[in-house]
Write an enzyme that holds these catalytic residues in place. Structure first.
Site, PDB file in Angstrom:
ATOM      1  N   ARG A 176      -0.672 -14.865   3.863  1.00  0.00           N
ATOM      2  CA  ARG A 176      -1.462 -14.292   4.962  1.00  0.00           C
ATOM      3  C   ARG A 176      -0.771 -14.515   6.311  1.00  0.00           C
ATOM      4  NH1 ARG A 176      -5.656 -10.669   4.314  1.00  0.00           N
ATOM      5  NH2 ARG A 176      -6.587 -11.512   6.182  1.00  0.00           N
ATOM      6  N   PHE A 189     -15.775   2.773   7.483  1.00  0.00           N
ATOM      7  CA  PHE A 189     -14.370   3.131   7.272  1.00  0.00           C
ATOM      8  C   PHE A 189     -13.983   3.227   5.796  1.00  0.00           C
ATOM      9  CE2 PHE A 189     -14.400  -1.534   7.616  1.00  0.00           C
ATOM     10  CZ  PHE A 189     -13.711  -1.894   6.463  1.00  0.00           C
ATOM     11  N   ARG A 194       3.090  -6.948   9.099  1.00  0.00           N
ATOM     12  CA  ARG A 194       2.338  -5.896   9.793  1.00  0.00           C
ATOM     13  C   ARG A 194       2.818  -5.714  11.228  1.00  0.00           C
ATOM     14  NH1 ARG A 194      -3.306  -7.805   7.304  1.00  0.00           N
ATOM     15  NH2 ARG A 194      -3.340  -6.503   5.429  1.00  0.00           N
ATOM     16  N   ASN A 253      -1.529  -0.106   7.359  1.00  0.00           N
ATOM     17  CA  ASN A 253      -0.994  -1.424   7.708  1.00  0.00           C
ATOM     18  C   ASN A 253      -0.111  -2.043   6.620  1.00  0.00           C
ATOM     19  OD1 ASN A 253      -2.928  -2.265   5.880  1.00  0.00           O
ATOM     20  ND2 ASN A 253      -4.136  -3.409   7.369  1.00  0.00           N
ATOM     21  N   LYS A 273       0.829  -1.200   0.000  1.00  0.00           N
ATOM     22  CA  LYS A 273       0.000   0.000   0.000  1.00  0.00           C
ATOM     23  C   LYS A 273       0.869   1.258   0.000  1.00  0.00           C
ATOM     24  CE  LYS A 273      -3.715  -2.409   2.440  1.00  0.00           C
ATOM     25  NZ  LYS A 273      -4.518  -2.424   3.681  1.00  0.00           N
ATOM     26  N   HIS A 307      -1.640  -5.471   1.570  1.00  0.00           N
ATOM     27  CA  HIS A 307      -2.862  -6.256   1.367  1.00  0.00           C
ATOM     28  C   HIS A 307      -2.435  -7.599   0.799  1.00  0.00           C
ATOM     29  CE1 HIS A 307      -6.770  -7.626  -0.054  1.00  0.00           C
ATOM     30  NE2 HIS A 307      -6.115  -8.002  -1.145  1.00  0.00           N
ATOM     31  N   THR A 350      -4.699  -8.018  10.499  1.00  0.00           N
ATOM     32  CA  THR A 350      -5.013  -6.753   9.825  1.00  0.00           C
ATOM     33  C   THR A 350      -4.619  -5.554  10.675  1.00  0.00           C
ATOM     34  OG1 THR A 350      -6.838  -7.822   8.660  1.00  0.00           O
ATOM     35  CG2 THR A 350      -6.882  -5.420   8.778  1.00  0.00           C
TER      36      THR A 350
END
Length: 149
Positions: free
Chosen positions: A85, A57, A102, A112, A9, A115, A91
């Site tokens: 993952r 959000f 993260r 964070n 991100k 993705h 998350t």
């Protein structure tokens, strides 16, 4: 082999974390088969996060994702979505274990860093959205015979 979608991100790109994140995925034995920088269009963000559009959000999430370039990738490996993952962590970075991406780099749930597709089905949808028909390569890493039987 399975494929999964990963997006670094804007905060991860701006903080110069691409190399560290790619290294972690490669160190695990995963293979990058597609990658590119992109500043995502609103329609793409809406489709990517379609399950969140009605959530309170979402406007801030959309603004954040569109605030700068993202680094989009497709990774290949055995159980790729589940493996990525696990490496990514929870998350919410405050709940993510140390040693996860993260847990080590995330600042808060709104920033964070990464993705990662949550399942093979969402990986297929996200890969089709971001890499439609082109841009993915097939090759064999030299260590694959050792990593995978």
């Amino acid at each position: 082999m399975d494929r999964t979608f990963v997006m670094i991100k804007p905060d991860g790109v701006q903080r110069g974390l691409i190399g560290q994140i790619v290294a972690r995925l490669e160190d695990k034995g995963l293979k990058m088969v597609a990658a590119r920088f992109e500043r995502l269009a609103e329609a793409t963000v809406n489709e990517h996060y379609r399950e969140h559009i009605e959530r309170s959000f979402y406007p801030s999430l959309k603004q954040y994702i569109m605030s700068g370039p993202c680094f989009l990738m497709v990774w290949e490996g055995k159980n790729a979505a589940a493996v990525v993952r696990t490496l990514t962590g929870a998350t919410n970075p405050s709940e993510a274990a140390p040693g996860t991406i993260r847990g080590d780099y995330g600042l808060d749930i709104g920033r964070n860093v990464i993705h990662a597709s949550d399942a093979p089905e969402s990986a297929a949808r996200e890969i089709a959205l971001h890499f439609p028909g082109t841009g993915q390569v097939t090759y064999t890493r030299i260590d694959e015979p050792v990593l995978y039987e």
